[in-house]
Motif scaffolding. Structure first.
Motif, PDB file in Angstrom:
ATOM      1  N   GLN A  36       0.845  -1.183   0.000  1.00  0.00           N
ATOM      2  CA  GLN A  36       0.000   0.000   0.000  1.00  0.00           C
ATOM      3  C   GLN A  36       0.887   1.243   0.000  1.00  0.00           C
ATOM      4  O   GLN A  36       1.907   1.285   0.689  1.00  0.00           O
ATOM      5  N   PRO A  47       0.151  -3.741   4.077  1.00  0.00           N
ATOM      6  CA  PRO A  47      -1.128  -3.447   4.717  1.00  0.00           C
ATOM      7  C   PRO A  47      -1.141  -4.045   6.122  1.00  0.00           C
ATOM      8  O   PRO A  47      -0.785  -5.205   6.325  1.00  0.00           O
ATOM      9  N   TYR A  65      -5.901  -5.345   7.042  1.00  0.00           N
ATOM     10  CA  TYR A  65      -5.712  -5.611   5.616  1.00  0.00           C
ATOM     11  C   TYR A  65      -6.938  -5.168   4.818  1.00  0.00           C
ATOM     12  O   TYR A  65      -6.816  -4.551   3.760  1.00  0.00           O
ATOM     13  N   ASP A  68      -6.911  -1.264   4.832  1.00  0.00           N
ATOM     14  CA  ASP A  68      -5.816  -0.641   4.077  1.00  0.00           C
ATOM     15  C   ASP A  68      -5.774  -1.021   2.606  1.00  0.00           C
ATOM     16  O   ASP A  68      -5.300  -0.245   1.783  1.00  0.00           O
ATOM     17  N   THR A 119      -4.567   5.133   2.724  1.00  0.00           N
ATOM     18  CA  THR A 119      -3.995   4.501   1.531  1.00  0.00           C
ATOM     19  C   THR A 119      -4.246   5.354   0.294  1.00  0.00           C
ATOM     20  O   THR A 119      -5.388   5.718   0.015  1.00  0.00           O
TER      21      THR A 119
END
Length: 155
Positions: A36, A47, A65, A68, A119
């Motif tokens: 990311q 992530p 996860y 992100d 992100t």
């Protein structure tokens, strides 16, 4: 960032804190690694993120996860535990990050196609051509993934 971390930071300010985190390493069928691009620094990282009070490393990996990268994952192997890394965030927060890095497999979702507060983008990278990574711990984590993939090729 979890409310727990905000509450603790309100009490201690920028003073050093030991923080537990979990991250995932997702590889595609070409053994490229999904990373990311961080909104705060513009660097690339795995992530993952801070553990919330009462959560496990695996639960944290799955939740972070998804947040992100937009992907639902299942941790399948603990690659390593990184416990001696220090970082000062752009806002001055000092940390010692204790991170559990898991090899994960995708169980749902799809890579984010929009910017979030954490992100900018997600992208797969060849292990031999990784972008500028977030910090020294991210570099160590990438090396752990490379060693894992190399062990598969040696078998």
């Amino acid at each position: 960032m979890a409310d727990y971390i905000h509450e603790m930071r309100a009490l201690v300010g920028h003073r050093p804190m030991i923080l537990t985190t979990a991250a995932g390493a997702l590889l595609d069928d070409q053994n490229r690694l999904l990373l990311q691009e961080r909104a705060d620094t513009g660097d690339w990282s795995f992530p993952g993120g801070y553990m919330e009070f009462g959560a496990s490393f695996k639960e944290t990996c799955k939740r972070e996860y998804l947040e992100d990268a937009g992907i639902e994952v299942e941790p399948i192997k603990l690659l390593d535990l990184f416990d001696k890394d220090f970082y000062t965030y752009p806002n001055g927060d000092q940390t010692q990050l204790i991170t559990a890095l898991y090899l994960v497999r995708q169980t749902g979702g799809k890579p984010l196609d929009h910017v979030t507060n954490e992100t900018t983008q997600v992208k797969y990278f060849d292990l031999n051509h990784l972008p500028k990574l977030f910090n020294e711990q991210s570099k160590k984590m990438a090396q752990a993934v490379i060693e894992e993939v190399n062990s598969w090729q040696a078998d």
